[in-house]
Design an enzyme around this catalytic site. Structure first.
Site, PDB file in Angstrom:
ATOM      1  N   GLY A  56      -4.457  -0.325 -13.106  1.00 56.89           N
ATOM      2  CA  GLY A  56      -3.481  -0.324 -12.025  1.00 56.89           C
ATOM      3  C   GLY A  56      -2.311  -1.248 -12.235  1.00 56.89           C
ATOM      4  N   ASP A  69      -0.470   0.513  -0.677  1.00 60.34           N
ATOM      5  CA  ASP A  69      -0.088  -0.876  -0.935  1.00 60.34           C
ATOM      6  C   ASP A  69       1.382  -0.962  -1.312  1.00 60.34           C
ATOM      7  OD1 ASP A  69      -1.062   0.596  -3.246  1.00 60.34           O
ATOM      8  OD2 ASP A  69      -0.541  -1.185  -4.393  1.00 60.34           O
ATOM      9  N   ASP A  70       1.945  -2.143  -1.124  1.00 63.56           N
ATOM     10  CA  ASP A  70       3.310  -2.459  -1.556  1.00 63.56           C
ATOM     11  C   ASP A  70       4.341  -1.505  -0.952  1.00 63.56           C
ATOM     12  OD1 ASP A  70       1.989  -4.307  -3.046  1.00 63.56           O
ATOM     13  OD2 ASP A  70       2.227  -3.273  -4.958  1.00 63.56           O
ATOM     14  N   TYR A  78      -3.748  -5.619   2.378  1.00 61.90           N
ATOM     15  CA  TYR A  78      -4.883  -5.516   1.451  1.00 61.90           C
ATOM     16  C   TYR A  78      -5.476  -6.862   1.065  1.00 61.90           C
ATOM     17  CZ  TYR A  78      -0.776  -6.279  -1.381  1.00 61.90           C
ATOM     18  OH  TYR A  78       0.406  -6.771  -1.856  1.00 61.90           O
ATOM     19  N   TRP A  84     -10.708  -4.908  -5.230  1.00 58.18           N
ATOM     20  CA  TRP A  84      -9.751  -4.635  -6.316  1.00 58.18           C
ATOM     21  C   TRP A  84      -9.397  -6.012  -6.853  1.00 58.18           C
ATOM     22  CZ3 TRP A  84      -5.820  -0.253  -6.802  1.00 58.18           C
ATOM     23  CH2 TRP A  84      -4.845  -0.539  -7.749  1.00 58.18           C
ATOM     24  N   ASP A  85      -9.975  -6.381  -7.986  1.00 59.41           N
ATOM     25  CA  ASP A  85      -9.893  -7.768  -8.445  1.00 59.41           C
ATOM     26  C   ASP A  85      -8.822  -7.948  -9.507  1.00 59.41           C
ATOM     27  OD1 ASP A  85     -10.451 -10.457  -8.994  1.00 59.41           O
ATOM     28  OD2 ASP A  85     -12.574 -10.144  -8.547  1.00 59.41           O
ATOM     29  N   ASN A  86      -7.814  -8.742  -9.169  1.00 54.71           N
ATOM     30  CA  ASN A  86      -6.690  -9.000 -10.066  1.00 54.71           C
ATOM     31  C   ASN A  86      -6.841 -10.297 -10.859  1.00 54.71           C
ATOM     32  OD1 ASN A  86      -5.045  -6.707  -9.409  1.00 54.71           O
ATOM     33  ND2 ASN A  86      -4.606  -7.683  -7.444  1.00 54.71           N
TER      34      ASN A  86
END
Length: 889
Positions: A22, A129-130, A174, A233-235
């Site tokens: 992503g 998102d965004d 989010y 959702w791990d960034n």
């Protein structure tokens, strides 16, 4: 390696564990994704979310159907995932411009997902998102709120697709920092929780876009609002927001208690596929860890064992330990450093796989990552997908550069920076005061994401810190002011690295080891912390710099008379040199690996880090050779661990060079090379080599026949060195540095902190010595009437001018130091000239200088010095025959 499954019944049997592609930047290739699916199956992972930002039909042009070629690509991808029992989740992001109330838009949306379903896809996601939280007038008439509009569309699509087993929803709010006003009281999140179909899972990034720590309590709070377990959702390992950083450290900061509280975890890792082995494998290890003590981890015997193992690991890493030794934990207890070790042992064979790669090196990042706007009182403008969000008021991904954090005042920024302290990271992200493996940004982490920066308020050119390294266009830098064209000069070709015959992996000295990979990961660890060896580099150099006065206050003494403090300083300087040599070894070994694809991905980062550490090592050697410095450089400096750019930038900021940031902007070589250039202080034993270099470069500059010029200079072999270099190394040797390749000296820089004093000493001491050495060149009559060749006569004129010329006062006001720099054209690394100048500038700054000038610049060297940040000083002298260039620091 098949990771062992946890037998704990409390963990959701349908737990989603996998990877989300992503990020912004060059997407992974089909072969890379197939390789990912194989590894995920082997490691017990089950899901892949397709959401690359550079697939424009995923987001910006979401209405458009895929072409035949694109459809074939996606079909092959989905088929490959099924063969590995990996659920392929196709994500679509229609939120930029969808009209939620339009039936026509719904038809288009369903048609697009129908097409993907025909490719074999059975799992889907809608991402909102965004985007701006605004609706059209027609939407406002149809829906009571923005959340209701999104939920209505999502529920309708979910029903249309016959309620797929896997269906994900990414909300606009989010993460906790985007929840308005907060998670429990967010009308948006509460609407999502109450209205969204129960079979749809909701994604969440944690407290921040890139969350240092995700606590069970925060997930409990969210679960109550959403009325379902979230999917993270791990960034943590995402690096698309900073081209200087790559994250090779282990998954951490997520306690194992989360396993009972989450529906799943999808990691969004580095843009560079091959660099994600540790990131993905440690997530897989974490997902299989034991959770039987999850509700009392601080007191559990497993946690205590993990802490004990951490302490043992840290002690053994300092004292040395063979690869065969093992530090064990109770079965299925996750510990980041042990997980890292296990991953590195499995990653090592990947470097030996034969994979080809050609062409120039280019990082996969893009320069038009949507920027983030950070207000002083609001943190709503942060992105979901690790890199950027839309600017306030924007409607589509922008192309502006990433702005810095907008702090309310410079004082606030200084307060944040000065509060950075060192704390450890123990099992499951808990902290203790006994270790130094982690940089804690307790105050900073509350307000800043890793992509935000705290600018130095004392920097004269702070904007330079935000320049994109890839924007530096110095491919055509003329590296030497004097062109050298020597028949014996070896040409450096791409084959020096790429050719199979030159790889020496079978030789032990050229084989990568687990220790090498451990060093690699420690240097490029995680967004909020450096690895132990990275921290050691920072701490050792900072200590050496701040305690340089110890060496300065103890000038040359016999070994027996040296104080314990001085001995300690030199021992730690030797330790820093050892660490620098270890990095050189890693760099060299990396260039010999068979996996050229992996080399191309890691090379830019390791090349840059090696250069930075070598530069600092050169500075330490200068401090040692010149009895240190009595200045501590504390004025205007910030704590180094809160800036953008990773460990390399943190190390750079420890040098006293706040206003010469342009010297740290390097363009990575387009072709991998293993050539290492060493910059070190000048020694008396270097005189012959430096003089010979002056001789060769001058002859190359004239363009004359080499043999003819050799004959002319036969009677004056040292004349050129005496003119250009001799006075500096005789009267001001402490500011001279040389550059060496594997064979010889290939460049030098010489400087004097006080040019006026140097000029006085030249007249008093150096000129009389030259008159004795070259009497015939100082007598005009003998020069005119003798048989001295014309080239020698021209040089004699320069020699005589040393005695007669004065430096103008206007020049010395802002440029009190004088400098001269020569570099052979055989130097193929375009960063060497900048690093060499950096050493000289750091030394001059240590002695209080704020600017330097270059005397008598000619046409041949104008471009060279201009590329290094020097500008012509036109109003400092009335002599039209003399040209000065200068720069302030």
């Amino acid at each position: 390696m098949q990771l062992e499954e946890s037998s704990d019944a409390k963990k959701d049997a349908s737990f989603i564990c996998g990877v989300v592609e992503g990020f912004y930047g060059r997407p992974w290739t089909l072969d890379q994704r197939k390789d990912l699916f194989i590894k995920m199956q082997e490691w017990g992972m089950n899901s892949y979310l397709y959401a690359p930002k550079d697939d424009y039909k995923h987001r910006a042009y979401w209405r458009e159907l895929y072409s035949v070629e694109e459809a074939e690509h996606l079909t092959m991808l989905i088929t490959a995932s099924k063969e590995c029992n990996i659920t392929f989740i196709y994500a679509l992001s229609p939120g930029l411009d969808i009209t939620y109330s339009s039936s026509k838009e719904m038809v288009i949306l369903k048609r697009k997902l129908d097409q993907v379903a025909q490719f074999g896809c059975t799992a889907f996601a809608l991402l909102f998102d965004d985007i701006e939280a605004e609706m059209t007038e027609s939407d406002k008439e149809a829906f009571q709120s923005f959340a209701q509009a999104q939920v209505s569309v999502t529920n309708e699509v979910y029903e249309y697709l016959n309620q797929p087993k896997e269906f994900l929803f990414c909300p606009t709010q989010y993460c906790a920092s985007r929840a308005v006003p907060d998670v429990p009281n967010s009308e948006y999140l509460n609407t999502v929780g109450s209205k969204l179909a129960p079979g749809i899972d909701v994604m969440w990034t944690g407290p921040k876009v890139i969350s240092r720590l995700i606590t069970p309590a925060s997930i409990d709070e969210l679960t109550e609002v959403l009325r379902r377990k979230p999917v993270i959702w791990d960034n943590l390992h995402a690096n698309d927001y900073d081209q200087k950083r790559i994250f090779l450290g282990p998954y951490t900061g997520r306690p194992s208690a989360l396993l009972t509280k989450l529906k799943g975890v999808l990691t969004n890792p580095n843009c560079e596929y091959g660099a994600n082995f540790v990131a993905i494998h440690t997530v897989a290890q974490w997902s299989k860890c034991s959770i039987e003590h999850a509700h009392d981890e601080n007191q559990s015997s497993d946690a205590i064992s993990a802490v004990s193992a951490d302490i043992k690991l840290e002690q053994e890493s300092r004292n040395g330990r063979s690869d065969d030794e093992d530090v064990s934990l109770p079965m299925l207890v996750y510990h980041p450093r042990l997980a890292l070790k296990k991953s590195l042992q499995l990653w090592l064979p990947e470097f030996k796989r034969t994979k080809s790669m050609w062409g120039p090196i280019s990082k996969p990042h893009v320069n038009n990552v949507p920027p983030v706007t950070f207000g002083a009182t609001s943190q709503s403008g942060v992105p979901c997908c690790s890199s950027g969000s839309l600017e306030e008021g924007g409607t589509s991904p922008g192309s502006a550069p990433m702005p810095t954090a907008d702090h309310s005042s410079a004082e606030d920024a200084n307060e944040l920076a000065s509060d950075a302290t060192l704390t450890p990271c123990l099992v499951d992200g808990t902290e203790s005061a006994g270790s130094s493996s982690m940089v804690s940004l307790d105050r900073v982490a509350e307000c800043l994401e890793p992509m935000e920066t705290v600018e130095s308020t004392s920097s004269a050119s702070s904007q330079a810190k935000n320049l994109d390294v890839e924007d530096v266009d110095d491919h055509d830098i003329k590296e030497s002011p004097i062109k050298e064209e020597m028949p014996s000069a070896p040409e450096h070709e791409e084959g020096d690295v790429i050719m199979e015959s030159e790889r020496k992996e079978e030789e032990e000295d050229y084989q990568l080891t687990v220790d090498d990979l451990c060093l690699l990961c420690d240097l490029f660890y995680l967004p909020f912390e450096h690895g132990p060896q990275g921290m050691q580099l920072l701490q050792e150099f900072n200590w050496l710099k701040l305690n340089a006065h110890i060496v300065a206050s103890n000038p040359s003494k016999t070994t027996a008379a040296v104080s314990p403090e001085v001995k300690e300083w030199h021992q730690r300087a030797e330790k820093f040199d050892t660490m620098s040599r270890a990095l050189n070894k890693l760099f060299t070994r990396l260039t010999y690996i068979n996996n050229r694809e992996l080399l191309y991905e890691l090379y830019p980062y390791v090349w840059d880090m090696r250069g930075v550490v070598a530069l600092l090592n050169s500075y330490v050697k200068w401090l040692s050779f010149n009895q240190g410095s009595k200045q501590g450089f504390l004025s205007g400096e910030q704590e180094p661990w809160v800036f953008r750019g990773g460990l390399a930038a943190d190390l750079q900021r420890l040098l006293p060079l706040e206003s010469v940031n342009d010297l740290f902007l390097y363009k990575t070589p387009e072709t991998p090379t293993r050539q290492v250039y060493t910059i070190r202080p000048y020694l008396a034993s270097d005189e012959r080599n430096v003089y010979q270099l002056c001789h060769r470069l001058h002859i190359a500059r004239t363009g004359a026949n080499f043999c003819d010029m050799e004959k002319i200079f036969h009677s004056y072999p040292n004349l050129l060195g005496d003119i250009h270099f001799g006075a500096f190394v005789t009267l001001s040797p402490e500011f001279s540095f040389v550059v060496e390749d594997d064979n010889s000296v290939v460049g030098f820089v010489a400087a004097a902190a006080n040019a006026k004093e140097l000029q006085r000493q030249i007249r008093v001491a150096w000129v009389p010595e030259m008159q004795t050495k070259y009497p015939e060149l100082f007598h005009s009559h003998s020069t005119e009437k003798s048989n001295i060749p014309d080239p020698i006569k021209d040089l004699a004129t320069k020699l005589q001018r040393l005695h007669t010329e004065d430096l103008p006062d206007a020049l010395l006001t802002y440029h009190p130091s004088q400098l001269k720099m020569w570099l052979s054209d055989t130097v193929i690394d375009h960063s060497v000239s900048k690093r060499l100048l950096t050493c000289a500038v750091a030394a001059l700054r240590a002695h209080g200088s704020s600017g330097c000038h270059v005397y008598d610049v000619d046409v041949c060297s104008m471009e060279f010095y201009s590329r290094l940040g020097f500008v012509e000083l036109k109003n400092v002298t009335h002599d039209q025959d003399v040209m000065y260039f200068g720069r302030i620091f």
